[in-house]
Design an enzyme around this catalytic site. Sequence first.
Site, short mmCIF file in Angstrom:
data_model
loop_
_atom_site.label_atom_id
_atom_site.label_comp_id
_atom_site.label_asym_id
_atom_site.label_seq_id
_atom_site.Cartn_x
_atom_site.Cartn_y
_atom_site.Cartn_z
N HIS A 301 -30.61 -20.46 -53.06
CA HIS A 301 -29.99 -19.32 -52.41
C HIS A 301 -28.35 -19.96 -51.88
O HIS A 301 -27.50 -19.55 -52.37
CB HIS A 301 -30.87 -18.94 -51.27
CG HIS A 301 -30.09 -17.72 -50.30
ND1 HIS A 301 -30.01 -18.04 -49.17
CD2 HIS A 301 -29.21 -16.89 -50.61
CE1 HIS A 301 -29.36 -16.94 -48.58
NE2 HIS A 301 -28.84 -16.23 -49.57
N HIS A 321 -33.35 -19.65 -44.67
CA HIS A 321 -33.48 -18.24 -44.75
C HIS A 321 -34.78 -17.97 -45.27
O HIS A 321 -34.99 -16.82 -45.67
CB HIS A 321 -32.42 -17.52 -45.56
CG HIS A 321 -30.90 -18.25 -45.29
ND1 HIS A 321 -30.11 -19.01 -45.90
CD2 HIS A 321 -29.99 -17.95 -44.30
CE1 HIS A 321 -29.09 -19.44 -45.29
NE2 HIS A 321 -29.00 -18.80 -44.25
#
Length: 374
Positions: A301, A321
Amino acid sequence: MSGDTPTELPTEDELGQMSRDELVKLGLKMDGVELVHYEDKWPVKGTRAEKRAERTVALWFLIAALGGVAFLAAFLFWPWQYEPPTSDRHLLYSLYNPIIGITLGIAILGLGVGALLYTKKFIPDELAVQQRHDGPSAQVDQATVLAELADAGERSTLGRRSLIKKTAGLGAGVFGLGVLAVPLGGLLKNPWKDSDSSKSLWHTAWKPENGEKVYLRRHTGKFHEVELVRPEDLEAGGFETVFPFRESERNNEEALVHAIKSADGPVMLIRLRPGQPVVKRAGQEDFNYGDFYAYSKICTHLGCPTSLYEQQTGLLLCPCHQSQFDVFHYAKPRFGPATRALPQLPITVDEDGYLIARGDFIEAVGPAFWERKS
Ligand code: FES
């Protein structure tokens, strides 16, 4: 506003013939503004004191410009790449952040102090009282407001202070360039200049060089200590973060530190429980060594370390996250914002029983970038 005041309005022709001073007075009157105090800072123009004040302001703008130039130069040319404490260049490297912070701070400070001093020393002291009123602006209001603004500009004496105007323009201009350099700076260097090097985004520190073996090394907390990993070091269901090591680097402190610190080097070595069913990625069926699987630790990510492994579910969690990667299914993302599986490092065991990499990752590790196809 004109609609709220009993002032007799001039015709359009009269308006066109009025001087700026007359328009200012008319505007004030129509707006119900009463100037109760007005004091020019320099009633006698061109005195030595006034010139000194002007030079002081200009000096601050010049400081801002110099700070901006120094920031630009440091941002573009100061050596920023990591240098170990043993290197002669370590001091220069460690000064990179302080230098760009200090120079940018000087540029901002110079602009701020220059603007403050200008207001203090050259803007006339005035106190005006105005009644509040409602309603839209009439044409006459617009004309008078424009005249008032122009008048304010003239009373500020900025128009005739070319030294201050030039230095302020220089300071603001260089500062603006510095601010632009931050997002655009990366574009000045060609990231693909050396695409085959292990420093390129396509490769990692695991890339074999000169046919030399690349071992899996654990970090003991001491950069110069080399501990290689054998399969029996890990219990079933266990995991460990490992880094690349080459024999040629054994006594090279700088290389040993760099191997641990390089951003694309950390790999999660995971030993699955015996008999654990695993879905392997097409083309990567032989990347594992028995129950040992090695995945890049760099989240696909935004590049945080995916350090939390839950052995019952086989999920690797990225704490940034909350992306989750399924180790039982070639580290495919199961949850969260990551969309690509963690790249797998092909591994095996050498004749001495140490785990080694069979090659580099076959895809770039970490977050996506423009040139990546997948
Ligand atoms: S960096 Fe890992 S989920 Fe965002």
